[in-house]
Design a protein around this motif. Structure first.
Motif, mmCIF file in Angstrom:
data_model
loop_
_atom_site.group_PDB
_atom_site.id
_atom_site.type_symbol
_atom_site.label_atom_id
_atom_site.label_comp_id
_atom_site.label_asym_id
_atom_site.label_seq_id
_atom_site.Cartn_x
_atom_site.Cartn_y
_atom_site.Cartn_z
ATOM 1 N N UNK A 141 0.924 -1.386 0.289
ATOM 2 C CA UNK A 141 -0.170 -0.236 -0.113
ATOM 3 C C UNK A 141 1.156 1.418 -0.263
ATOM 4 N N UNK A 142 2.228 1.088 0.877
ATOM 5 C CA UNK A 142 2.860 2.388 0.994
ATOM 6 C C UNK A 142 3.232 2.650 -0.282
ATOM 7 N N UNK A 143 4.173 1.186 -1.289
ATOM 8 C CA UNK A 143 4.796 1.754 -2.446
ATOM 9 C C UNK A 143 3.865 2.035 -3.637
ATOM 10 N N UNK A 144 2.633 1.880 -3.421
ATOM 11 C CA UNK A 144 1.522 1.527 -4.560
ATOM 12 C C UNK A 144 0.998 3.754 -4.085
ATOM 13 N N UNK A 145 0.937 4.203 -2.786
ATOM 14 C CA UNK A 145 0.693 5.277 -2.862
ATOM 15 C C UNK A 145 2.205 6.516 -3.191
ATOM 16 N N UNK A 146 3.225 6.357 -2.637
ATOM 17 C CA UNK A 146 4.488 7.427 -2.592
ATOM 18 C C UNK A 146 5.115 7.123 -3.922
ATOM 19 N N UNK A 147 4.638 5.779 -4.811
ATOM 20 C CA UNK A 147 5.390 5.392 -5.898
ATOM 21 C C UNK A 147 6.729 5.641 -5.712
ATOM 22 N N UNK A 148 7.092 4.195 -4.344
ATOM 23 C CA UNK A 148 8.060 3.810 -4.491
ATOM 24 C C UNK A 148 8.936 2.715 -5.234
ATOM 25 N N UNK A 149 10.140 2.915 -5.379
ATOM 26 C CA UNK A 149 10.595 1.338 -5.952
ATOM 27 C C UNK A 149 10.117 0.090 -5.367
ATOM 28 N N UNK A 150 9.208 -0.710 -6.225
ATOM 29 C CA UNK A 150 9.013 -1.935 -5.898
ATOM 30 C C UNK A 150 9.612 -3.118 -5.147
ATOM 31 N N UNK A 151 10.599 -2.722 -3.806
ATOM 32 C CA UNK A 151 10.989 -3.796 -3.191
ATOM 33 C C UNK A 151 10.390 -4.532 -2.038
ATOM 34 N N UNK A 152 9.163 -4.787 -2.403
ATOM 35 C CA UNK A 152 8.347 -4.788 -1.137
ATOM 36 C C UNK A 152 8.868 -6.705 -0.878
ATOM 37 N N UNK A 153 9.015 -7.592 -1.697
ATOM 38 C CA UNK A 153 9.386 -8.511 -0.484
ATOM 39 C C UNK A 153 10.754 -8.656 -0.063
ATOM 40 N N UNK A 154 11.645 -7.846 -0.542
ATOM 41 C CA UNK A 154 12.725 -7.676 0.357
ATOM 42 C C UNK A 154 12.535 -7.161 1.738
#
Length: 285
Positions: A141-154
């Motif tokens: 959710x944070x990644x999508x909201x702020x458009x940060x690089x998608x490294x969610x798994x890591x």
């Protein structure tokens, strides 16, 4: 050199608060701005510029100011306030630019040197207690909201690895959660059930206290605040939507400590806390 205005109102307010504190010290000493400038060996307009935020206070200015006002005992508090003013507002977008994994790792040394970690959570389950599914949903959710690089798994793996600090000796933890947090869904019913089961397990862990503030608690003593983390009595991180505020001024840290005490006083623990968590878990069916 004129002080550069901060683009963030809280940061500018912190700098002005320090300037106001310096002005109060001058007035308490019975000195005019010109008299203080003369005693310090400064240009006669420098004091006024500092007090009005036109020029920035520096550690040297603070020491000279307090010496001229016979208030040397105030120096350490003011220096801590200066450090807070300089780094008070850390924009989430800037810190997340390299991805979320780095953020998880960056805080590990701080957790490792903290003897008593205290967390007040009004929005989400604290990171030190999160399960994989819950953390993944939240960080996505944070990644999508702020458009940060998608490294969610890591980032999830790094967040879970950070929880190892809880098993190390020499650390104690107190978590105070608003009951509403138990009902805020992240990751769907299955992830929430797993998360609440994890909380039920944590309630009985040694050196860990989990308190829950019932939704019908009497709020006269303390209202709902933003989520904040106390690292011993040294620092407070306050989490806002777009930024994180780091507080290190001793008097301000003490205010958060007092608020945490008041929040804990209206919370329930042990079996009563378990009952509230279990009720939230049961509501998922």
């Amino acid at each position: 050199m004129p002080q550069r205005p901060s683009p963030y109102p809280p940061a500018q307010a912190a700098r002005q608060a320090l300037a106001d504190r310096l002005r109060e010290i001058r007035l308490d000493a019975g000195l005019t701005a010109v008299a203080l400038a003369t005693a310090a060996g400064w240009d006669r307009t420098r004091v006024s510029k500092i007090e009005h935020g036109v020029r920035a206070a520096t550690p040297e200015v603070i020491r000279i100011w307090c010496r001229a006002c016979a208030a040397e005992e105030r120096v350490e508090d003011l220096l801590a306030e200066l450090r807070t003013a300089e780094g008070v507002y850390v924009e989430w977008k800037r810190t997340q630019r390299a991805g979320l994994r780095r953020l998880q790792i960056a805080k590990v040394p701080l957790y490792e040197r903290t003897g008593h970690l205290r967390v007040y959570a009004s929005q989400v389950i604290p990171g030190m207690l999160q399960t994989r599914g819950y953390a993944a949903a939240l960080l996505t959710s944070i990644t999508e909201r702020f458009g940060t690089p998608d490294d969610v798994a890591q980032a999830v793996e790094a967040r879970l690895a950070r929880q190892r600090v809880m098993r190390a000796p020499g650390h104690t933890y107190t978590f105070v959660l608003e009951e509403a947090v138990l009902y805020y869904g992240h990751g769907g019913p299955a992830a929430m059930r797993e998360q609440l089961d994890r909380l039920l397990d944590v309630v009985g862990m040694p050196r860990v206290a989990v308190l829950v503030i019932p939704m019908n608690a009497d709020r006269a003593r303390q209202w709902v605040l933003e989520t904040f983390i106390l690292y011993d009595a040294d620092r407070v991180d306050v989490e806002l939507l777009s930024a994180e505020v780091a507080v290190t001024t001793p008097t301000e840290v003490a205010r958060y400590e007092a608020a945490f005490t008041d929040l804990g006083a209206i919370a329930v623990r042990d079996e009563e806390a378990r009952a509230l968590i279990a009720r939230a878990r049961d509501s998922l069916g």
